[in-house]
Write a protein that holds these residues in place. Structure first.
Motif, mmCIF file in Angstrom:
data_model
loop_
_atom_site.group_PDB
_atom_site.id
_atom_site.type_symbol
_atom_site.label_atom_id
_atom_site.label_comp_id
_atom_site.label_asym_id
_atom_site.label_seq_id
_atom_site.Cartn_x
_atom_site.Cartn_y
_atom_site.Cartn_z
ATOM 1 N N VAL A 39 2.009 -2.926 -5.247
ATOM 2 C CA VAL A 39 3.509 -2.891 -5.405
ATOM 3 C C VAL A 39 4.112 -4.480 -5.142
ATOM 4 N N ARG A 40 4.674 -5.030 -5.966
ATOM 5 C CA ARG A 40 5.177 -6.293 -6.028
ATOM 6 C C ARG A 40 6.539 -6.413 -5.246
ATOM 7 N N ALA A 41 6.925 -7.393 -5.148
ATOM 8 C CA ALA A 41 8.118 -7.855 -4.290
ATOM 9 C C ALA A 41 9.579 -7.141 -5.162
ATOM 10 N N ASP A 42 9.526 -7.221 -6.219
ATOM 11 C CA ASP A 42 10.511 -6.460 -6.959
ATOM 12 C C ASP A 42 10.563 -5.157 -7.132
ATOM 13 N N GLY A 43 9.422 -4.328 -6.593
ATOM 14 C CA GLY A 43 9.281 -3.035 -6.546
ATOM 15 C C GLY A 43 8.365 -2.533 -7.782
ATOM 16 N N SER A 44 8.199 -3.458 -8.759
ATOM 17 C CA SER A 44 7.238 -2.816 -9.661
ATOM 18 C C SER A 44 5.800 -2.772 -9.151
ATOM 19 N N SER A 45 5.033 -2.140 -9.964
ATOM 20 C CA SER A 45 3.608 -1.781 -9.472
ATOM 21 C C SER A 45 2.574 -1.859 -10.351
ATOM 22 N N PHE A 46 1.331 -1.817 -9.985
ATOM 23 C CA PHE A 46 0.413 -1.607 -10.687
ATOM 24 C C PHE A 46 -0.944 -0.703 -10.410
ATOM 25 N N GLY A 47 -1.442 0.200 -11.120
ATOM 26 C CA GLY A 47 -2.271 1.150 -10.737
ATOM 27 C C GLY A 47 -1.356 2.409 -10.323
ATOM 28 N N THR A 48 -2.132 3.310 -9.892
ATOM 29 C CA THR A 48 -1.677 4.701 -9.408
ATOM 30 C C THR A 48 -2.235 5.326 -8.392
ATOM 31 N N ILE A 49 -1.379 5.764 -7.320
ATOM 32 C CA ILE A 49 -2.049 6.490 -6.432
ATOM 33 C C ILE A 49 -1.614 8.180 -6.534
ATOM 34 N N GLY A 50 -0.891 8.364 -7.717
ATOM 35 C CA GLY A 50 -0.394 9.917 -7.872
ATOM 36 C C GLY A 50 0.769 10.176 -8.739
ATOM 37 N N GLY A 51 1.711 9.153 -8.762
ATOM 38 C CA GLY A 51 2.677 9.115 -9.496
ATOM 39 C C GLY A 51 3.982 9.690 -8.814
ATOM 40 N N GLY A 52 5.280 10.084 -9.449
ATOM 41 C CA GLY A 52 6.143 10.892 -9.046
ATOM 42 C C GLY A 52 6.768 10.419 -7.948
ATOM 43 N N ALA A 53 7.350 11.500 -6.958
ATOM 44 C CA ALA A 53 8.073 11.199 -5.903
ATOM 45 C C ALA A 53 6.923 10.511 -4.597
ATOM 46 N N PHE A 54 5.917 10.902 -4.600
ATOM 47 C CA PHE A 54 4.964 10.551 -3.756
ATOM 48 C C PHE A 54 4.856 8.732 -4.037
ATOM 49 N N GLU A 55 4.506 8.517 -5.189
ATOM 50 C CA GLU A 55 4.533 6.891 -5.895
ATOM 51 C C GLU A 55 5.730 6.283 -5.342
ATOM 52 N N ALA A 56 6.767 6.989 -5.769
ATOM 53 C CA ALA A 56 8.058 6.122 -5.419
ATOM 54 C C ALA A 56 8.283 5.918 -3.882
ATOM 55 N N MET A 57 8.042 6.893 -3.057
ATOM 56 C CA MET A 57 8.071 6.734 -1.708
ATOM 57 C C MET A 57 7.430 5.618 -1.188
ATOM 58 N N VAL A 58 6.109 5.515 -1.633
ATOM 59 C CA VAL A 58 4.908 4.565 -1.144
ATOM 60 C C VAL A 58 5.617 3.209 -1.378
ATOM 61 N N ALA A 59 6.086 3.000 -2.842
ATOM 62 C CA ALA A 59 6.505 1.816 -3.143
ATOM 63 C C ALA A 59 7.658 1.437 -2.401
ATOM 64 N N GLY A 60 8.539 2.383 -2.123
ATOM 65 C CA GLY A 60 9.791 1.866 -1.164
ATOM 66 C C GLY A 60 9.451 1.504 0.014
ATOM 67 N N ASP A 61 8.251 2.052 0.628
ATOM 68 C CA ASP A 61 7.700 1.724 1.973
ATOM 69 C C ASP A 61 7.113 0.163 1.996
ATOM 70 N N ALA A 62 6.555 -0.033 0.860
ATOM 71 C CA ALA A 62 5.841 -1.097 0.566
ATOM 72 C C ALA A 62 7.100 -2.392 0.681
ATOM 73 N N LYS A 63 7.967 -2.165 -0.105
ATOM 74 C CA LYS A 63 9.058 -3.135 -0.336
ATOM 75 C C LYS A 63 9.591 -3.471 1.155
ATOM 76 N N ASP A 64 9.744 -2.281 1.832
ATOM 77 C CA ASP A 64 10.365 -2.315 3.428
ATOM 78 C C ASP A 64 9.516 -3.345 4.242
ATOM 79 N N LEU A 65 8.168 -3.029 3.915
ATOM 80 C CA LEU A 65 7.035 -3.822 4.724
ATOM 81 C C LEU A 65 7.241 -5.451 4.336
ATOM 82 N N LEU A 66 7.427 -5.794 2.872
ATOM 83 C CA LEU A 66 7.684 -6.973 2.385
ATOM 84 C C LEU A 66 8.802 -7.639 2.790
ATOM 85 N N ALA A 67 9.958 -6.970 3.440
ATOM 86 C CA ALA A 67 11.069 -7.553 3.877
ATOM 87 C C ALA A 67 10.870 -8.111 5.319
#
Length: 260
Positions: A40-68
């Motif tokens: 998960v990059r700083a702008d929220g975009s991603s590479f690879g997949t851990i499952g897609g859908g709501a799960f992946e979106a939530m993980v990406a959001g948590d990753a952005k929070d971590l980078l903040a």
């Protein structure tokens, strides 16, 4: 899996921050199994997949929070594939996954609008204390000179400071130190309204009154947004040279970073 790790390393080598998200425990029915990864990059975009859908979106959001965060430590997050419950994803799979989020890369991003003398001095000094500087300017020649100076990533934007500006995230520090009143106003207009860690504008109190007045009247920027801007930028140490101004700005950035 190798491609995901290489993408993670590429982000770090380019001076960017990113999060490696890895499924470290899975039970029941889940979209992907143990060991699945994504970046998960700083702008929220991603590479690879851990499952897609709501799960992946939530993980990406948590990753952005971590980078903040100023100094992000690894975090273990639990996600439940049910329709109800504290960690529920609104899905009916019934399984549970635990994801390890690991942030790496340069320090907090410092977006410097203006690649002139002050901007270059600021980028050089900020890099020595853990910031990841990115210079933004609408003048091709100044962008080329900044690239030659190798003080950070350089962005050539358009004359309106809209196109070509880097993506901004909640962990960004922004310093507006462009060449004139007009470009300062344009750059400041672009960044206001975003959840940034810090926004500073170079200039006197008179300049602040003029630019803030124009932003409020012409661009309808709310007063609450203008109140977030630190102007004059930096701590009042009395310096006048680009290098001395950079010291005052970096001192203020460190003050904010450490919550002092």
């Amino acid at each position: 899996m190798r491609e995901v790790l290489e993408a993670f390393l590429d982000e770090i080598k380019s001076g960017q921050r990113a999060v490696l998200a890895t499924i470290v425990r899975a039970s029941g029915s889940t979209p992907r199994t143990l060991g699945a990864r994504m970046v998960v990059r700083a702008d929220g975009s991603s590479f690879g997949t851990i499952g897609g859908g709501a799960f992946e979106a939530m993980v990406a959001g948590d990753a952005k929070d971590l980078l903040a965060k100023a100094d992000p430590a690894p975090e273990l997050k639990r996600y439940t594939f049910t329709e109800k419950g504290e960690d529920a994803l609104g899905m009916a799979c019934g399984g549970t996954a635990e994801v390890l989020l690991e942030a790496a890369g340069s320090g907090a991003r410092l977006i410097v609008f203006g690649a002139g003398h002050v901007g270059l001095a600021l980028a050089r000094l900020a890099a020595t204390v853990g910031f990841a500087p990115e210079l933004v300017d609408d003048r091709p020649g100044f962008c080329d000179a900044a690239r030659d100076a190798a003080v950070g990533r350089v962005w050539h934007c358009d004359a309106a400071f809209v196109e070509g500006v880097p993506p901004l995230d909640a962990g960004c520090y922004v310093a507006v130190v462009t060449r004139c009143h007009r470009t300062d106003r344009l750059a400041l207009k672009h960044v206001l309204g975003r959840p940034l860690r810090y926004v500073g504008l170079i200039g006197s109190r008179r300049k602040k009154a003029v630019i803030f007045g124009e932003l409020a009247e012409q661009d309808a920027v709310p007063e609450a947004e203008l109140a977030r801007v630190r102007c004059p930028i930096g701590l009042p140490i009395g310096g006048e040279t680009p290098e001395e101004i950079a010291v005052s700005i970096v001192a203020e950035l460190l003050q904010v970073r450490h919550g002092k």
